[in-house]
Design an enzyme around this catalytic site. Structure first.
Site, mmCIF file in Angstrom:
data_model
loop_
_atom_site.group_PDB
_atom_site.id
_atom_site.type_symbol
_atom_site.label_atom_id
_atom_site.label_comp_id
_atom_site.label_asym_id
_atom_site.label_seq_id
_atom_site.Cartn_x
_atom_site.Cartn_y
_atom_site.Cartn_z
ATOM 1 N N GLU A 80 0.867 -1.282 0.092
ATOM 2 C CA GLU A 80 0.034 0.095 -0.037
ATOM 3 C C GLU A 80 0.745 1.057 0.043
ATOM 4 O OE1 GLU A 80 -3.190 1.438 -0.384
ATOM 5 O OE2 GLU A 80 -2.393 2.986 0.284
ATOM 6 N N TYR A 106 -27.696 8.891 5.864
ATOM 7 C CA TYR A 106 -28.146 7.790 6.857
ATOM 8 C C TYR A 106 -27.142 7.864 8.192
ATOM 9 C CZ TYR A 106 -24.311 6.010 3.763
ATOM 10 O OH TYR A 106 -23.387 5.725 3.164
ATOM 11 N N ASP A 120 -11.979 -0.928 -8.075
ATOM 12 C CA ASP A 120 -12.102 0.361 -8.967
ATOM 13 C C ASP A 120 -10.923 0.452 -10.019
ATOM 14 O OD1 ASP A 120 -14.259 1.261 -7.268
ATOM 15 O OD2 ASP A 120 -13.159 3.001 -6.592
HETATM 16 C C1 FAD Z 1 -9.417 7.578 0.247
HETATM 17 C C2 FAD Z 1 -10.759 6.997 -0.145
HETATM 18 C C3 FAD Z 1 -11.855 6.947 0.629
HETATM 19 C C4 FAD Z 1 -13.130 6.698 0.027
HETATM 20 N N1 FAD Z 1 -14.005 6.738 0.658
HETATM 21 C C5 FAD Z 1 -15.518 6.185 0.408
HETATM 22 C C6 FAD Z 1 -16.546 6.530 1.164
HETATM 23 O O1 FAD Z 1 -16.452 7.276 2.331
HETATM 24 N N2 FAD Z 1 -17.561 6.062 0.703
HETATM 25 C C7 FAD Z 1 -17.738 5.293 -0.613
HETATM 26 O O2 FAD Z 1 -18.940 4.878 -0.878
HETATM 27 N N3 FAD Z 1 -16.626 5.069 -1.279
HETATM 28 C C8 FAD Z 1 -15.699 5.473 -0.816
HETATM 29 N N4 FAD Z 1 -14.266 5.202 -1.622
HETATM 30 C C9 FAD Z 1 -14.569 4.545 -2.655
HETATM 31 C C10 FAD Z 1 -14.627 2.925 -2.324
HETATM 32 O O3 FAD Z 1 -13.621 2.738 -1.511
HETATM 33 C C11 FAD Z 1 -14.190 2.364 -3.638
HETATM 34 O O4 FAD Z 1 -15.160 2.314 -4.554
HETATM 35 C C12 FAD Z 1 -14.354 0.926 -3.652
HETATM 36 O O5 FAD Z 1 -14.361 0.286 -2.232
HETATM 37 C C13 FAD Z 1 -13.435 -0.041 -4.449
HETATM 38 O O6 FAD Z 1 -12.174 -0.066 -3.584
HETATM 39 P P1 FAD Z 1 -10.896 -0.137 -4.199
HETATM 40 O O7 FAD Z 1 -10.288 -0.847 -3.061
HETATM 41 O O8 FAD Z 1 -11.032 -0.964 -5.818
HETATM 42 O O9 FAD Z 1 -10.224 1.097 -4.497
HETATM 43 P P2 FAD Z 1 -9.756 2.309 -3.494
HETATM 44 O O10 FAD Z 1 -10.601 2.228 -1.979
HETATM 45 O O11 FAD Z 1 -9.283 3.212 -4.380
HETATM 46 O O12 FAD Z 1 -8.263 1.702 -2.932
HETATM 47 C C14 FAD Z 1 -7.079 1.632 -3.477
HETATM 48 C C15 FAD Z 1 -6.026 1.578 -2.742
HETATM 49 O O13 FAD Z 1 -4.859 1.445 -3.585
HETATM 50 C C16 FAD Z 1 -3.760 2.507 -3.226
HETATM 51 N N5 FAD Z 1 -2.983 2.761 -4.249
HETATM 52 C C17 FAD Z 1 -3.094 3.378 -5.281
HETATM 53 N N6 FAD Z 1 -2.161 3.302 -6.056
HETATM 54 C C18 FAD Z 1 -1.170 2.577 -5.629
HETATM 55 C C19 FAD Z 1 0.281 2.318 -5.949
HETATM 56 N N7 FAD Z 1 0.794 2.807 -7.042
HETATM 57 N N8 FAD Z 1 1.184 1.493 -5.239
HETATM 58 C C20 FAD Z 1 0.613 0.943 -4.001
HETATM 59 N N9 FAD Z 1 -0.771 1.362 -3.543
HETATM 60 C C21 FAD Z 1 -1.517 2.170 -4.085
HETATM 61 C C22 FAD Z 1 -4.511 3.607 -2.534
HETATM 62 O O14 FAD Z 1 -3.891 4.174 -1.583
HETATM 63 C C23 FAD Z 1 -5.825 2.893 -1.868
HETATM 64 O O15 FAD Z 1 -5.431 2.514 -0.692
HETATM 65 C C24 FAD Z 1 -13.158 5.832 -1.315
HETATM 66 C C25 FAD Z 1 -11.938 5.774 -1.875
HETATM 67 C C26 FAD Z 1 -10.755 6.166 -1.261
HETATM 68 C C27 FAD Z 1 -9.380 5.939 -2.063
#
Ligand code: FAD
Length: 391
Positions: free
Chosen positions: A32, A213, A291
Protein backbone atom coordinates in the site's frame (compact mmCIF):
# COMPACT_ATOMS: atom_id res chain seq x y z
CA UNK A 1 2.47 -25.42 -4.14
CA UNK A 2 0.84 -22.15 -3.05
CA UNK A 3 1.61 -19.26 -5.43
CA UNK A 4 3.22 -16.10 -4.01
CA UNK A 5 0.61 -13.38 -4.51
CA UNK A 6 1.35 -9.64 -4.41
CA UNK A 7 -1.68 -7.40 -3.83
CA UNK A 8 -1.09 -3.80 -4.91
CA UNK A 9 -3.31 -1.42 -2.91
CA UNK A 10 -4.57 -1.72 0.67
CA UNK A 11 -8.06 -0.27 0.14
CA UNK A 12 -11.27 -2.27 0.46
CA UNK A 13 -10.55 -4.50 -2.56
CA UNK A 14 -6.91 -5.11 -1.67
CA UNK A 15 -7.50 -5.96 1.99
CA UNK A 16 -10.50 -8.13 1.10
CA UNK A 17 -8.34 -10.00 -1.43
CA UNK A 18 -5.59 -10.64 1.09
CA UNK A 19 -8.16 -11.78 3.67
CA UNK A 20 -9.90 -14.17 1.26
CA UNK A 21 -6.59 -15.53 -0.08
CA UNK A 22 -5.30 -16.06 3.43
CA UNK A 23 -8.52 -17.87 4.29
CA UNK A 24 -7.98 -20.12 1.24
CA UNK A 25 -4.46 -20.94 2.46
CA UNK A 26 -2.67 -18.80 -0.13
CA UNK A 27 0.17 -16.51 0.89
CA UNK A 28 -0.49 -12.89 -0.10
CA UNK A 29 1.41 -9.67 0.64
CA UNK A 30 -0.30 -6.27 0.41
CA UNK A 31 1.73 -3.29 -0.87
CA UNK A 32 0.00 0.00 0.00
CA UNK A 33 1.38 3.40 -0.97
CA UNK A 34 0.10 5.21 2.14
CA UNK A 35 2.38 5.20 5.17
CA UNK A 36 -0.57 4.44 7.44
CA UNK A 37 -4.11 3.16 6.92
CA UNK A 38 -5.83 6.26 8.27
CA UNK A 39 -9.44 7.17 8.79
CA UNK A 40 -10.32 8.65 5.40
CA UNK A 41 -13.65 8.63 3.64
CA UNK A 42 -17.16 8.77 4.89
CA UNK A 43 -20.18 6.48 4.76
CA UNK A 44 -20.75 3.51 2.51
CA UNK A 45 -23.29 0.74 2.08
CA UNK A 46 -22.47 -2.91 2.81
CA UNK A 47 -25.29 -4.87 1.21
CA UNK A 48 -26.08 -8.56 1.96
CA UNK A 49 -23.89 -9.81 -0.91
CA UNK A 50 -20.87 -8.26 0.86
CA UNK A 51 -22.07 -8.89 4.44
CA UNK A 52 -22.16 -12.65 3.83
CA UNK A 53 -18.48 -12.55 2.81
CA UNK A 54 -17.56 -10.52 5.93
CA UNK A 55 -19.31 -13.22 7.97
CA UNK A 56 -17.20 -15.94 6.31
CA UNK A 57 -14.06 -13.94 7.11
CA UNK A 58 -15.20 -14.06 10.75
CA UNK A 59 -15.56 -10.28 10.85
CA UNK A 60 -19.29 -9.55 10.60
CA UNK A 61 -19.98 -9.42 14.35
CA UNK A 62 -17.18 -6.94 14.90
CA UNK A 63 -18.32 -4.89 11.91
CA UNK A 64 -21.95 -4.89 13.13
CA UNK A 65 -20.90 -3.33 16.45
CA UNK A 66 -20.13 -0.08 14.62
CA UNK A 67 -22.24 -0.29 11.47
CA UNK A 68 -25.97 0.43 11.38
CA UNK A 69 -28.31 -2.22 9.93
CA UNK A 70 -31.01 -0.61 7.77
CA UNK A 71 -33.76 -2.11 9.92
CA UNK A 72 -36.36 0.40 8.80
CA UNK A 73 -35.13 0.49 5.22
CA UNK A 74 -35.07 2.79 2.22
CA UNK A 75 -37.01 5.98 1.60
CA UNK A 76 -37.18 8.32 -1.42
CA UNK A 77 -38.35 11.92 -0.93
CA UNK A 78 -39.30 14.78 -3.22
CA UNK A 79 -36.92 17.73 -3.15
CA UNK A 80 -39.40 20.59 -2.81
CA UNK A 81 -41.68 19.42 -0.01
CA UNK A 82 -40.11 16.27 1.45
CA UNK A 83 -43.07 14.14 0.33
CA UNK A 84 -42.23 10.44 0.67
CA UNK A 85 -42.31 9.04 -2.87
CA UNK A 86 -41.40 5.52 -1.90
CA UNK A 87 -40.37 3.49 1.12
CA UNK A 88 -39.58 -0.14 1.78
CA UNK A 89 -39.00 -1.92 5.09
CA UNK A 90 -35.88 -4.05 5.00
CA UNK A 91 -35.18 -5.39 8.53
CA UNK A 92 -36.24 -8.97 8.98
CA UNK A 93 -37.40 -9.23 5.36
CA UNK A 94 -33.87 -8.67 4.05
CA UNK A 95 -32.44 -11.14 6.53
CA UNK A 96 -35.12 -13.72 5.78
CA UNK A 97 -34.67 -13.43 2.04
CA UNK A 98 -30.90 -13.10 1.76
CA UNK A 99 -29.63 -14.36 5.11
CA UNK A 100 -28.01 -11.00 5.96
CA UNK A 101 -28.89 -7.41 6.75
CA UNK A 102 -28.03 -4.38 4.64
CA UNK A 103 -25.62 -2.14 6.62
CA UNK A 104 -24.40 1.44 6.40
CA UNK A 105 -21.02 2.23 7.90
CA UNK A 106 -17.99 4.49 7.96
CA UNK A 107 -15.45 3.39 5.36
CA UNK A 108 -12.80 3.31 8.09
CA UNK A 109 -14.85 0.77 10.09
CA UNK A 110 -15.03 -1.53 7.09
CA UNK A 111 -11.30 -1.14 6.43
CA UNK A 112 -10.64 -1.88 10.08
CA UNK A 113 -12.37 -5.29 10.03
CA UNK A 114 -10.83 -6.23 6.69
CA UNK A 115 -7.43 -5.38 8.06
CA UNK A 116 -8.10 -7.55 11.12
CA UNK A 117 -8.61 -10.50 8.76
CA UNK A 118 -5.13 -10.04 7.24
CA UNK A 119 -2.01 -11.16 9.14
CA UNK A 120 -0.04 -8.07 10.20
CA UNK A 121 3.14 -9.51 8.69
CA UNK A 122 1.49 -9.51 5.25
CA UNK A 123 1.08 -5.71 5.14
CA UNK A 124 3.75 -3.46 3.65
CA UNK A 125 2.90 0.22 4.04
CA UNK A 126 4.66 3.11 2.29
CA UNK A 127 5.17 0.99 -0.87
CA UNK A 128 4.02 2.81 -4.00
CA UNK A 129 4.20 0.65 -7.10
CA UNK A 130 6.01 2.53 -9.85
CA UNK A 131 6.74 -0.20 -12.39
CA UNK A 132 6.34 -3.88 -13.16
CA UNK A 133 7.51 -6.44 -15.70
CA UNK A 134 7.59 -10.17 -16.34
CA UNK A 135 10.97 -11.61 -15.28
CA UNK A 136 12.52 -15.09 -15.24
CA UNK A 137 11.31 -15.83 -11.70
CA UNK A 138 7.84 -14.27 -11.88
CA UNK A 139 6.32 -10.79 -12.05
CA UNK A 140 8.78 -8.17 -10.79
CA UNK A 141 7.43 -5.13 -8.93
CA UNK A 142 9.34 -1.86 -8.34
CA UNK A 143 8.36 0.51 -5.56
CA UNK A 144 8.95 4.22 -5.12
CA UNK A 145 11.25 3.66 -2.12
CA UNK A 146 13.63 1.63 -4.30
CA UNK A 147 12.51 -1.76 -2.94
CA UNK A 148 11.42 -4.66 -5.19
CA UNK A 149 9.33 -7.81 -4.95
CA UNK A 150 8.71 -10.86 -7.13
CA UNK A 151 5.41 -12.74 -7.25
CA UNK A 152 3.74 -15.61 -9.11
CA UNK A 153 0.48 -13.67 -9.32
CA UNK A 154 -0.37 -9.98 -8.89
CA UNK A 155 -3.68 -8.42 -7.87
CA UNK A 156 -4.04 -4.81 -9.00
CA UNK A 157 -6.35 -3.32 -6.36
CA UNK A 158 -4.88 0.15 -6.75
CA UNK A 159 -8.05 2.11 -7.44
CA UNK A 160 -9.27 4.26 -10.31
CA UNK A 161 -5.81 5.73 -11.08
CA UNK A 162 -4.42 2.20 -11.37
CA UNK A 163 -0.72 1.71 -12.15
CA UNK A 164 -1.22 -2.05 -12.58
CA UNK A 165 -3.97 -1.20 -15.13
CA UNK A 166 -1.36 0.45 -17.36
CA UNK A 167 0.55 -2.85 -17.45
CA UNK A 168 -2.56 -4.99 -17.98
CA UNK A 169 -4.56 -2.96 -20.47
CA UNK A 170 -2.80 0.35 -21.10
CA UNK A 171 -5.51 1.96 -18.97
CA UNK A 172 -5.55 5.70 -19.65
CA UNK A 173 -6.28 8.27 -16.96
CA UNK A 174 -9.91 8.57 -15.84
CA UNK A 175 -11.82 11.67 -16.97
CA UNK A 176 -13.91 14.16 -15.05
CA UNK A 177 -17.61 13.26 -15.19
CA UNK A 178 -18.91 16.83 -14.67
CA UNK A 179 -20.45 15.80 -11.33
CA UNK A 180 -19.18 16.25 -7.83
CA UNK A 181 -20.03 14.85 -4.41
CA UNK A 182 -20.20 16.85 -1.18
CA UNK A 183 -19.72 14.73 1.94
CA UNK A 184 -20.43 15.63 5.56
CA UNK A 185 -20.33 13.72 8.83
CA UNK A 186 -22.62 15.41 11.35
CA UNK A 187 -22.79 14.48 15.06
CA UNK A 188 -26.15 12.95 16.00
CA UNK A 189 -26.97 15.73 18.48
CA UNK A 190 -26.92 18.29 15.64
CA UNK A 191 -29.41 16.66 13.27
CA UNK A 192 -33.22 16.50 13.21
CA UNK A 193 -34.68 13.25 14.59
CA UNK A 194 -35.85 11.95 11.19
CA UNK A 195 -32.19 11.63 10.10
CA UNK A 196 -31.35 9.31 12.99
CA UNK A 197 -33.72 6.54 11.93
CA UNK A 198 -31.98 3.42 10.51
CA UNK A 199 -33.04 4.47 7.02
CA UNK A 200 -31.13 5.26 3.86
CA UNK A 201 -32.97 8.37 2.67
CA UNK A 202 -32.64 9.64 -0.87
CA UNK A 203 -33.84 13.13 -1.82
CA UNK A 204 -34.46 13.59 -5.55
CA UNK A 205 -34.51 16.93 -7.34
CA UNK A 206 -33.51 18.70 -10.57
CA UNK A 207 -29.80 18.12 -11.38
CA UNK A 208 -29.13 17.00 -7.79
CA UNK A 209 -29.76 14.25 -5.30
CA UNK A 210 -28.75 13.76 -1.70
CA UNK A 211 -28.45 10.64 0.44
CA UNK A 212 -28.18 10.40 4.23
CA UNK A 213 -28.05 7.70 6.87
CA UNK A 214 -26.69 7.20 10.40
CA UNK A 215 -23.32 5.45 10.90
CA UNK A 216 -20.99 4.66 13.86
CA UNK A 217 -23.77 2.94 15.84
CA UNK A 218 -25.88 6.09 15.32
CA UNK A 219 -23.32 8.59 16.64
CA UNK A 220 -22.88 10.32 13.26
CA UNK A 221 -25.03 11.01 10.24
CA UNK A 222 -23.39 10.65 6.84
CA UNK A 223 -24.59 13.03 4.13
CA UNK A 224 -23.53 12.73 0.52
CA UNK A 225 -24.92 15.21 -1.98
CA UNK A 226 -24.43 15.06 -5.75
CA UNK A 227 -24.66 17.93 -8.20
CA UNK A 228 -22.87 19.68 -11.06
CA UNK A 229 -19.09 19.93 -10.52
CA UNK A 230 -19.01 23.62 -11.60
CA UNK A 231 -15.34 23.27 -12.52
CA UNK A 232 -14.30 21.42 -9.35
CA UNK A 233 -11.49 18.97 -10.24
CA UNK A 234 -9.99 17.72 -6.97
CA UNK A 235 -10.55 14.01 -6.45
CA UNK A 236 -9.34 13.41 -2.96
CA UNK A 237 -11.02 12.48 0.27
CA UNK A 238 -9.06 15.14 2.08
CA UNK A 239 -10.15 18.00 -0.26
CA UNK A 240 -12.38 20.40 1.66
CA UNK A 241 -15.29 22.22 0.05
CA UNK A 242 -17.21 25.19 1.38
CA UNK A 243 -20.35 24.56 3.39
CA UNK A 244 -21.98 27.64 1.85
CA UNK A 245 -21.52 26.12 -1.63
CA UNK A 246 -23.30 22.95 -0.51
CA UNK A 247 -26.15 24.94 1.02
CA UNK A 248 -26.42 27.09 -2.14
CA UNK A 249 -26.76 23.95 -4.31
CA UNK A 250 -29.72 22.83 -2.17
CA UNK A 251 -31.29 26.25 -1.55
CA UNK A 252 -35.07 26.11 -1.86
CA UNK A 253 -35.28 22.40 -1.00
CA UNK A 254 -37.67 21.20 1.74
CA UNK A 255 -37.34 22.73 5.22
CA UNK A 256 -36.41 19.34 6.75
CA UNK A 257 -33.47 18.99 4.41
CA UNK A 258 -32.37 22.57 5.05
CA UNK A 259 -32.50 21.81 8.80
CA UNK A 260 -30.31 18.75 8.27
CA UNK A 261 -27.70 20.73 6.30
CA UNK A 262 -27.74 23.45 8.99
CA UNK A 263 -26.04 20.99 11.38
CA UNK A 264 -23.06 20.42 9.07
CA UNK A 265 -19.98 22.59 9.51
CA UNK A 266 -17.33 20.83 7.42
CA UNK A 267 -17.70 19.38 3.97
CA UNK A 268 -15.45 17.29 1.75
CA UNK A 269 -15.82 17.83 -1.98
CA UNK A 270 -14.84 15.22 -4.53
CA UNK A 271 -15.01 15.34 -8.34
CA UNK A 272 -16.59 12.12 -9.66
CA UNK A 273 -14.42 10.42 -12.26
CA UNK A 274 -15.42 8.19 -15.10
CA UNK A 275 -13.53 5.74 -17.29
CA UNK A 276 -14.49 3.64 -20.30
CA UNK A 277 -14.55 -0.11 -19.62
CA UNK A 278 -11.11 -1.70 -20.07
CA UNK A 279 -10.72 -4.19 -22.93
CA UNK A 280 -9.36 -6.75 -20.42
CA UNK A 281 -8.78 -7.08 -16.68
CA UNK A 282 -5.97 -9.66 -16.82
CA UNK A 283 -2.62 -10.19 -18.45
CA UNK A 284 -0.82 -13.45 -17.72
CA UNK A 285 -0.99 -13.96 -13.92
CA UNK A 286 -1.87 -10.29 -13.25
CA UNK A 287 -5.49 -9.33 -12.50
CA UNK A 288 -7.24 -6.03 -11.84
CA UNK A 289 -9.92 -5.83 -9.17
CA UNK A 290 -12.30 -3.27 -7.61
CA UNK A 291 -12.12 0.30 -8.91
CA UNK A 292 -8.92 -0.50 -10.84
CA UNK A 293 -10.92 -2.90 -13.03
CA UNK A 294 -14.35 -1.28 -13.02
CA UNK A 295 -14.83 2.14 -11.43
CA UNK A 296 -18.51 2.94 -11.07
CA UNK A 297 -20.63 5.91 -10.13
CA UNK A 298 -21.71 5.58 -6.50
CA UNK A 299 -25.43 5.84 -7.36
CA UNK A 300 -26.16 2.18 -6.72
CA UNK A 301 -23.91 2.02 -3.64
CA UNK A 302 -22.14 -1.12 -4.87
CA UNK A 303 -18.47 -0.02 -5.29
CA UNK A 304 -17.23 -1.58 -2.06
CA UNK A 305 -19.50 -4.65 -2.30
CA UNK A 306 -18.36 -5.42 -5.85
CA UNK A 307 -14.71 -5.12 -4.82
CA UNK A 308 -15.31 -7.60 -1.96
CA UNK A 309 -17.11 -9.98 -4.31
CA UNK A 310 -14.18 -9.73 -6.76
CA UNK A 311 -11.84 -10.68 -3.92
CA UNK A 312 -13.85 -13.79 -3.02
CA UNK A 313 -14.04 -14.97 -6.65
CA UNK A 314 -10.35 -14.33 -7.29
CA UNK A 315 -9.33 -16.23 -4.16
CA UNK A 316 -11.63 -19.12 -5.12
CA UNK A 317 -10.17 -19.29 -8.63
CA UNK A 318 -6.56 -19.20 -7.37
CA UNK A 319 -7.35 -21.87 -4.77
CA UNK A 320 -8.64 -24.16 -7.52
CA UNK A 321 -5.68 -23.58 -9.84
CA UNK A 322 -2.67 -22.78 -7.61
CA UNK A 323 -0.43 -24.40 -10.22
CA UNK A 324 -1.60 -22.07 -13.02
CA UNK A 325 -2.32 -18.50 -11.81
CA UNK A 326 -2.78 -17.23 -15.39
CA UNK A 327 -5.62 -19.72 -15.97
CA UNK A 328 -7.06 -18.87 -12.54
CA UNK A 329 -7.23 -15.13 -13.23
CA UNK A 330 -8.73 -15.70 -16.70
CA UNK A 331 -11.51 -17.66 -15.03
CA UNK A 332 -11.96 -14.86 -12.44
CA UNK A 333 -12.43 -12.32 -15.24
CA UNK A 334 -14.91 -14.56 -17.08
CA UNK A 335 -17.01 -14.96 -13.92
CA UNK A 336 -16.93 -11.31 -12.84
CA UNK A 337 -17.20 -9.26 -16.04
CA UNK A 338 -20.86 -9.83 -16.95
CA UNK A 339 -22.13 -9.21 -13.43
CA UNK A 340 -20.05 -6.13 -12.74
CA UNK A 341 -20.91 -4.70 -16.17
CA UNK A 342 -24.59 -4.92 -15.27
CA UNK A 343 -24.08 -3.15 -11.93
CA UNK A 344 -21.98 -0.44 -13.65
CA UNK A 345 -24.71 0.18 -16.22
CA UNK A 346 -27.38 0.45 -13.50
CA UNK A 347 -25.25 2.94 -11.57
CA UNK A 348 -24.78 5.04 -14.69
CA UNK A 349 -28.51 5.07 -15.54
CA UNK A 350 -29.36 6.36 -12.09
CA UNK A 351 -27.58 9.66 -12.81
CA UNK A 352 -30.25 10.63 -15.32
CA UNK A 353 -33.28 9.30 -13.48
CA UNK A 354 -32.24 10.76 -10.10
CA UNK A 355 -31.71 14.23 -11.57
CA UNK A 356 -34.83 14.77 -13.70
CA UNK A 357 -36.22 18.32 -13.76
CA UNK A 358 -39.82 18.72 -12.63
CA UNK A 359 -42.13 17.78 -15.50
CA UNK A 360 -43.76 14.78 -17.21
CA UNK A 361 -40.68 12.48 -17.02
CA UNK A 362 -40.22 13.24 -13.32
CA UNK A 363 -43.92 12.62 -12.63
CA UNK A 364 -43.78 9.32 -14.55
CA UNK A 365 -40.71 8.30 -12.54
CA UNK A 366 -42.36 9.19 -9.24
CA UNK A 367 -45.57 7.34 -10.02
CA UNK A 368 -43.59 4.26 -11.09
CA UNK A 369 -42.22 4.05 -7.52
CA UNK A 370 -45.68 2.88 -6.40
CA UNK A 371 -45.12 -0.61 -7.82
CA UNK A 372 -41.45 -0.84 -6.82
CA UNK A 373 -39.95 -3.66 -4.78
CA UNK A 374 -36.19 -3.14 -5.08
CA UNK A 375 -35.40 -5.73 -2.44
CA UNK A 376 -36.89 -8.37 -4.75
CA UNK A 377 -35.98 -7.10 -8.19
CA UNK A 378 -32.38 -6.50 -7.11
CA UNK A 379 -32.28 -10.03 -5.71
CA UNK A 380 -29.65 -10.89 -8.36
CA UNK A 381 -27.36 -8.41 -6.55
CA UNK A 382 -28.15 -9.18 -2.90
CA UNK A 383 -28.60 -12.95 -3.20
CA UNK A 384 -25.31 -13.53 -5.04
CA UNK A 385 -22.82 -15.78 -3.31
CA UNK A 386 -19.40 -14.92 -4.75
CA UNK A 387 -17.69 -17.93 -3.18
CA UNK A 388 -20.28 -20.23 -4.67
CA UNK A 389 -19.76 -18.59 -8.09
CA UNK A 390 -16.06 -19.53 -7.97
CA UNK A 391 -16.49 -23.06 -6.64
C1 FAD B 1 -9.38 7.41 0.31
C2 FAD B 1 -10.68 6.86 -0.20
C3 FAD B 1 -11.86 7.07 0.50
C4 FAD B 1 -13.07 6.56 0.04
N1 FAD B 1 -14.18 6.78 0.76
C5 FAD B 1 -15.35 6.29 0.34
C6 FAD B 1 -16.51 6.52 1.07
O1 FAD B 1 -16.48 7.17 2.10
N2 FAD B 1 -17.68 6.01 0.61
C7 FAD B 1 -17.75 5.27 -0.54
O2 FAD B 1 -18.82 4.82 -0.91
N3 FAD B 1 -16.66 5.04 -1.27
C8 FAD B 1 -15.47 5.52 -0.86
N4 FAD B 1 -14.37 5.32 -1.59
C9 FAD B 1 -14.49 4.50 -2.78
C10 FAD B 1 -14.64 3.06 -2.41
O3 FAD B 1 -13.85 2.76 -1.30
C11 FAD B 1 -14.23 2.24 -3.63
O4 FAD B 1 -15.10 2.50 -4.69
C12 FAD B 1 -14.40 0.78 -3.46
O5 FAD B 1 -14.38 0.38 -2.16
C13 FAD B 1 -13.38 0.04 -4.28
O6 FAD B 1 -12.20 -0.06 -3.52
P1 FAD B 1 -10.81 -0.37 -4.16
O7 FAD B 1 -10.04 -1.09 -3.11
O8 FAD B 1 -10.95 -0.98 -5.49
O9 FAD B 1 -10.16 1.05 -4.43
P2 FAD B 1 -9.70 2.18 -3.43
O10 FAD B 1 -10.61 2.23 -2.28
O11 FAD B 1 -9.50 3.37 -4.28
O12 FAD B 1 -8.28 1.68 -2.89
C14 FAD B 1 -7.11 1.70 -3.68
C15 FAD B 1 -5.91 1.63 -2.75
O13 FAD B 1 -4.74 1.47 -3.55
C16 FAD B 1 -3.74 2.35 -3.07
N5 FAD B 1 -2.86 2.64 -4.22
C17 FAD B 1 -3.15 3.37 -5.31
N6 FAD B 1 -2.10 3.40 -6.16
C18 FAD B 1 -1.12 2.66 -5.58
C19 FAD B 1 0.21 2.33 -5.97
N7 FAD B 1 0.73 2.75 -7.14
N8 FAD B 1 0.94 1.54 -5.14
C20 FAD B 1 0.42 1.09 -3.95
N9 FAD B 1 -0.82 1.40 -3.52
C21 FAD B 1 -1.59 2.17 -4.34
C22 FAD B 1 -4.51 3.55 -2.57
O14 FAD B 1 -3.75 4.31 -1.65
C23 FAD B 1 -5.72 2.90 -1.92
O15 FAD B 1 -5.48 2.53 -0.60
C24 FAD B 1 -13.13 5.82 -1.17
C25 FAD B 1 -11.93 5.61 -1.88
C26 FAD B 1 -10.73 6.13 -1.40
C27 FAD B 1 -9.43 5.89 -2.14
Amino acid sequence: MSPRVAVVGGGIGGLASAAMLHRAGIEATVYEQAGALTEVGAGLVVSPNAARLLRRMGQLDRFAERAVPLRVGWEFRRWADGRVLFSQRLGELCERRYGEQCYVAHRADLLDVLRAAVPEASLRLGRRLVGMRVGPDGVELDFGDGSRAVADAVVGADGVHTTVGRFVAEAGPPRLSGLCAYRCLVPADRVPAFALRPVQTLWLGPDHHLVHYPIRAGALVNIVAFGPARGWQAESWSAEGRIEDLRAEFAGWADELTALLAGADRVGRWALLDRDPLPRWTRGPVALLGDAAHPMFPFFAQGAAQAIEDAAVLAGCLARRPDDPAAAVRRYEAIRRPRVGRVQALSRDRQQSNHLPDGPAQRARDSSFAGEDPLTHNGWIYGYDAEHAAS
